[in-house]
Design a protein around this motif. Sequence first.
Motif, PDB file in Angstrom:
ATOM      1  N   UNK A 131     -60.491  71.860   8.549  1.00 25.08           N
ATOM      2  CA  UNK A 131     -60.116  71.182   9.789  1.00 25.08           C
ATOM      3  C   UNK A 131     -61.145  71.572  10.842  1.00 25.08           C
ATOM      4  N   UNK A 132     -61.563  70.606  11.644  1.00 22.81           N
ATOM      5  CA  UNK A 132     -62.665  70.836  12.584  1.00 22.81           C
ATOM      6  C   UNK A 132     -62.305  70.232  13.940  1.00 22.81           C
ATOM      7  N   UNK A 133     -62.553  70.999  15.009  1.00 29.52           N
ATOM      8  CA  UNK A 133     -62.349  70.444  16.349  1.00 29.52           C
ATOM      9  C   UNK A 133     -63.413  70.996  17.287  1.00 29.52           C
ATOM     10  N   UNK A 134     -63.998  70.115  18.079  1.00 24.68           N
ATOM     11  CA  UNK A 134     -65.079  70.468  18.998  1.00 24.68           C
ATOM     12  C   UNK A 134     -64.505  70.817  20.364  1.00 24.68           C
ATOM     13  N   UNK A 135     -65.054  71.872  20.961  1.00 27.24           N
ATOM     14  CA  UNK A 135     -64.655  72.305  22.294  1.00 27.24           C
ATOM     15  C   UNK A 135     -65.928  72.632  23.070  1.00 27.24           C
ATOM     16  N   UNK A 136     -66.392  71.682  23.876  1.00 21.87           N
ATOM     17  CA  UNK A 136     -67.672  71.858  24.559  1.00 21.87           C
ATOM     18  C   UNK A 136     -68.801  71.878  23.544  1.00 21.87           C
ATOM     19  N   UNK A 137     -69.608  72.927  23.575  1.00 26.73           N
ATOM     20  CA  UNK A 137     -70.706  73.063  22.613  1.00 26.73           C
ATOM     21  C   UNK A 137     -70.315  73.896  21.398  1.00 26.73           C
ATOM     22  N   UNK A 138     -69.041  74.273  21.334  1.00 28.88           N
ATOM     23  CA  UNK A 138     -68.554  75.062  20.200  1.00 28.88           C
ATOM     24  C   UNK A 138     -67.716  74.189  19.267  1.00 28.88           C
ATOM     25  N   UNK A 139     -67.681  74.583  18.001  1.00 29.16           N
ATOM     26  CA  UNK A 139     -66.878  73.892  16.994  1.00 29.16           C
ATOM     27  C   UNK A 139     -66.009  74.929  16.296  1.00 29.16           C
ATOM     28  N   UNK A 142     -73.438  72.317  15.966  1.00 28.20           N
ATOM     29  CA  UNK A 142     -72.790  71.757  14.782  1.00 28.20           C
ATOM     30  C   UNK A 142     -72.845  72.628  13.528  1.00 28.20           C
ATOM     31  N   UNK A 143     -73.683  73.700  13.516  1.00 30.11           N
ATOM     32  CA  UNK A 143     -73.826  74.404  12.238  1.00 30.11           C
ATOM     33  C   UNK A 143     -74.121  75.897  12.328  1.00 30.11           C
ATOM     34  N   UNK A 144     -74.284  76.488  13.498  1.00 33.50           N
ATOM     35  CA  UNK A 144     -74.616  77.911  13.599  1.00 33.50           C
ATOM     36  C   UNK A 144     -73.339  78.744  13.680  1.00 33.50           C
ATOM     37  N   UNK A 145     -73.064  79.522  12.650  1.00 31.42           N
ATOM     38  CA  UNK A 145     -71.856  80.347  12.601  1.00 31.42           C
ATOM     39  C   UNK A 145     -72.052  81.572  13.496  1.00 31.42           C
ATOM     40  N   UNK A 146     -71.163  81.732  14.482  1.00 34.44           N
ATOM     41  CA  UNK A 146     -71.266  82.887  15.375  1.00 34.44           C
ATOM     42  C   UNK A 146     -70.069  83.826  15.232  1.00 34.44           C
ATOM     43  N   UNK A 147     -69.033  83.373  14.526  1.00 32.01           N
ATOM     44  CA  UNK A 147     -67.861  84.220  14.292  1.00 32.01           C
ATOM     45  C   UNK A 147     -67.160  83.745  13.035  1.00 32.01           C
ATOM     46  N   UNK A 148     -66.727  84.704  12.206  1.00 34.11           N
ATOM     47  CA  UNK A 148     -65.969  84.356  11.011  1.00 34.11           C
ATOM     48  C   UNK A 148     -64.989  85.486  10.721  1.00 34.11           C
ATOM     49  N   UNK A 149     -63.726  85.135  10.650  1.00 30.25           N
ATOM     50  CA  UNK A 149     -62.692  86.141  10.433  1.00 30.25           C
ATOM     51  C   UNK A 149     -62.785  86.697   9.013  1.00 30.25           C
ATOM     52  N   UNK A 150     -62.499  87.985   8.881  1.00 27.45           N
ATOM     53  CA  UNK A 150     -62.514  88.649   7.574  1.00 27.45           C
ATOM     54  C   UNK A 150     -61.144  88.638   6.910  1.00 27.45           C
ATOM     55  N   UNK A 151     -60.198  87.958   7.527  1.00 22.10           N
ATOM     56  CA  UNK A 151     -58.858  87.824   6.959  1.00 22.10           C
ATOM     57  C   UNK A 151     -58.314  86.462   7.359  1.00 22.10           C
ATOM     58  N   UNK A 152     -57.270  85.997   6.686  1.00 20.30           N
ATOM     59  CA  UNK A 152     -56.755  84.656   6.991  1.00 20.30           C
ATOM     60  C   UNK A 152     -56.170  84.572   8.394  1.00 20.30           C
TER      61      UNK A 152
END
Length: 346
Positions: free
Chosen positions: A27-35, A58-68
């Motif tokens: 699921x994807x949702x855009x908020x300003x320049x962030x996705x 559109x493609x630079x990962x700056x945060x990713x959770x290590x748990x669900x």
Amino acid sequence: MIQVKKEGILLEKTTQSFEEMGVLNPAVIKDGEFVHVFYRAVGKGNYSSIGYCKLSGPFTVIERFAEPLILPEFDYESHGVEDPRIVKIDKLYYLTYTAYDGVNALGALATSTDLRQWKKRGLLVPKITFDEFNYMAKFKNKLNEKYFRYNEHDHILEKEGKEMFLWDKNLIFFPRRIEGKLYFLHRIKPDIQIIVGIKKLEDLTPDFWQKYFLDFNKNIVLAPKYDHEVSYIGGGCPPIETAKGWLIIYHGVHDSIKGYVYSACVALLDLDNPQKEIARLPYPLFKPEKIWELKGEVNNVCFPTGTALFDDTLYIYYGAADERIAYVSVSLSALLNELTLNPVEK
């Protein structure tokens, strides 16, 4: 034909136990320049949860959770929360997903005001057997025989101690109210159906569903039409509002000697009356061609579930071979122009 650029892989599975078997169908949702990306994460035993990452652009990962971020909590989703889609209506985020209990797969909803804390709202579709559905849907209509083929479960009424219900998946809200009412797509194979105009979720009562199924054929908004989608179709990304109509990116499936092939497809629905299809591409928008789409947990799969628009470039995010998340880009204006060249015959 419209030109689509295969941009590549966005996310791969990791060694974290909740996503060690695959990441897919975001699921994807855009908020300003962030996705914001809410993706299906699969652990051993095909148990699914929803992971989260944040993109800059559109493609630079700056945060990713290590748990669900979202886990199964209730009996109806005990084996997994799968294939999320997200929209924002008014000031509330609606995240729909498939709740899987190991036997039944049914459309459910969670809501949030901040994208972090989610309230489970339960199943939105009814728990009915195929026989119950078949009786109501055929009462006034002639039903496509494929409904029997895909949904009667070989006459098995119970499995693993659980009653078997009609599978109703790919539940996707329109991103705004239409004349003050909520609309959403859902899918009972082989077609895509539409719920038209409920004021509130509480309107989805047993009486509502009985009337809905008694007039089932009029609620089919899209049905397989071309060779690349001849087996069945299903909802993909949330509808995109454009001046020309609601842009619907969905998945189409055809059987081949190598098994089912899932492609991304496109249609256009009338802006004021989304029950009316006004255009459809006669060919796939994109299909499995790259190695990451051809080989994986399920081969030959492009399963689109989210988009983000940057200027005129529409980025489409999809599950690739049920194992990783990839994305493509296409000119939105060019896509709409191509659709206008392929109107649906009256």
